[in-house]
Design an enzyme around this catalytic site. Structure first.
Site, PDB file in Angstrom:
ATOM      1  N   ARG A 198       0.865  -1.172   0.000  1.00 16.17           N
ATOM      2  CA  ARG A 198       0.000   0.000   0.000  1.00 16.17           C
ATOM      3  C   ARG A 198       0.909   1.232   0.000  1.00 16.17           C
ATOM      4  NH1 ARG A 198      -2.164  -3.447   4.050  1.00 16.17           N
ATOM      5  NH2 ARG A 198      -4.243  -4.240   3.533  1.00 16.17           N
ATOM      6  N   LYS A 220      -2.306  -2.165   7.872  1.00 15.96           N
ATOM      7  CA  LYS A 220      -3.525  -1.672   8.516  1.00 15.96           C
ATOM      8  C   LYS A 220      -3.678  -2.274   9.906  1.00 15.96           C
ATOM      9  CE  LYS A 220      -6.508  -0.519   4.593  1.00 15.96           C
ATOM     10  NZ  LYS A 220      -7.786  -0.818   3.924  1.00 15.96           N
ATOM     11  N   HIS A 278      -2.385   2.702  -6.090  1.00 15.83           N
ATOM     12  CA  HIS A 278      -3.125   1.473  -5.809  1.00 15.83           C
ATOM     13  C   HIS A 278      -3.288   0.610  -7.055  1.00 15.83           C
ATOM     14  CE1 HIS A 278      -4.769  -0.280  -2.235  1.00 15.83           C
ATOM     15  NE2 HIS A 278      -5.833  -0.713  -2.859  1.00 15.83           N
ATOM     16  N   ARG A 281      -0.547  -1.883  -6.971  1.00 15.52           N
ATOM     17  CA  ARG A 281      -0.841  -2.989  -6.039  1.00 15.52           C
ATOM     18  C   ARG A 281      -1.830  -3.959  -6.702  1.00 15.52           C
ATOM     19  NH1 ARG A 281      -1.205  -4.457  -0.424  1.00 15.52           N
ATOM     20  NH2 ARG A 281      -3.314  -4.914   0.276  1.00 15.52           N
ATOM     21  N   HIS A 304      -4.121  -8.925   3.611  1.00 17.26           N
ATOM     22  CA  HIS A 304      -5.577  -8.934   3.755  1.00 17.26           C
ATOM     23  C   HIS A 304      -5.985  -9.796   4.937  1.00 17.26           C
ATOM     24  CE1 HIS A 304      -6.202  -7.954  -0.806  1.00 17.26           C
ATOM     25  NE2 HIS A 304      -5.992  -6.875  -0.082  1.00 17.26           N
ATOM     26  N   TYR A 313      -9.430 -10.364  -7.037  1.00 21.96           N
ATOM     27  CA  TYR A 313      -8.404 -10.394  -8.086  1.00 21.96           C
ATOM     28  C   TYR A 313      -8.505 -11.631  -8.969  1.00 21.96           C
ATOM     29  CZ  TYR A 313      -6.325  -6.618  -5.443  1.00 21.96           C
ATOM     30  OH  TYR A 313      -6.127  -5.423  -4.804  1.00 21.96           O
TER      31      TYR A 313
END
Length: 336
Positions: A198, A220, A278, A281, A304, A313
């Site tokens: 990110r 995150k 992004h 990514r 994730h 994806y």
């Protein structure tokens, strides 16, 4: 009153609850409870500054502050002067029963037409309603009563392999090397595409985070993960100055500057579409899956928490799908 974001409280609005007496007609000061909720995200959940800004922005837009009081937002660099000033004594008091209807009404008034933007705000509201129940401000789990149509799934914006090669060719060109900022652009591009980071993760990398064949990333929710990088990426990045706090210097790379770097790289490489961090990514994830990467491995690489997030994806490119159909479809055997 002015409150410094990084120190005591995130958001100063108002204090106090108003009880109407009966259990199912409990009235709440929404402004005060949003203040408490944001403090909960900041101090207990340890959300990143970037995520907190998003929540604050969402609630500003959802509640349309001009209708409930004059809230002035002075948005400067986070951690230094991120101030919120509240100028009115007006309260926003709503009963427990009316709260889901109120939020649904506010969502439908939003000017944005992007379903993904609406869904992000819906997620913020549902999280807030769950917190109200968790902290016993409500007697029912109001998030179950708050429903809106789901957003349509969109294929992530990603680059083709040829477009990636075009960018690499530009970054290695004599023209690009004359650019004094090219080294940072090159490093940023390689981290975003080579490791699927990110932009906030790349901007906050420190020399001590970089090992011989991997990097330690703070993602995150302050979750750490190790990300393996291709040897080519390490060679291109070159030696790291360990005397600096961050790989970019004494301070992190500002995310706005990072966005501008990548945008300018896309223009210089003559891409036909606008390029943003992004998208790199997304391209990393798409190309890894197209080449046979296991979905669970990709989930770990991207950081994730849910496999469902990674599954978006699984669209693969049409050329790859066409090749597989030609090779595997039984209809070809019938025709032959």
């Amino acid at each position: 009153m002015q409150v410094k974001f990084a120190h005591n409280v995130i958001f100063f609005l108002k204090s106090g609850l108003i009880a109407a007496g009966k259990s199912y007609t409990l009235c709440m000061d929404i402004l005060d409870l949003i203040s408490k909720y944001l403090n909960y995200l900041r101090f207990q959940k340890k959300y990143s500054p970037h995520t907190l800004r998003s929540y604050i922005s969402d609630f500003q837009q959802i509640l349309q502050w001009k209708n409930f009081g004059n809230l002035e937002l002075k948005n400067k660099q986070f951690g230094e002067e991120y101030l919120f000033t509240y100028f009115t004594s007006k309260k926003l008091t709503i009963s427990e029963e009316e709260l889901p209807k109120f939020f649904k009404s506010q969502i439908t008034k939003l000017p944005t037409s992007k379903s993904s933007t609406r869904q992000r705000k819906v997620a913020a509201i549902k999280s807030y309603l769950n917190w109200l129940y968790q902290e016993r401000f409500t007697e029912r789990k109001l998030s179950l009563l708050f429903t809106l149509p789901k957003a349509k799934e969109k294929i992530p914006n990603f680059l083709s392999v040829d477009e990636i090669l075009a960018i690499l060719n530009y970054l290695n060109s004599p023209t690009a090397k004359k650019d004094l900022k090219n080294a940072n652009k090159n490093t940023l591009f390689l981290l975003l595409y080579g490791g699927g980071l990110r932009v906030s993760e790349a901007c906050n990398l420190k020399p001590k985070d970089i090992k011989s064949n991997s990097i330690r990333v703070l993602g995150k929710g302050n979750k750490e993960r190790m990300v393996a990088l291709p040897e080519f990426v390490f060679k291109k990045i070159g030696p790291i100055d360990n005397s600096k706090k961050y790989i970019w210097g004494d301070t992190p790379l500002n995310t706005r500057i990072a966005y501008n770097y990548i945008h300018q790289v896309g223009i210089s490489a003559c891409l036909l579409k606008s390029l943003h961090p992004h998208a790199l990514r997304h391209s990393f994830a798409t190309h890894m899956l197209a080449d046979g990467c296991d979905l669970r491995v990709l989930q770990e690489a991207l950081g994730h928490s849910s496999l469902q997030t990674t599954q978006k994806y699984l669209h693969l490119d049409l050329q790859k799908l066409s090749e597989n159909l030609d090779r595997l479809s039984p209809i070809n055997k019938v025709v032959k």
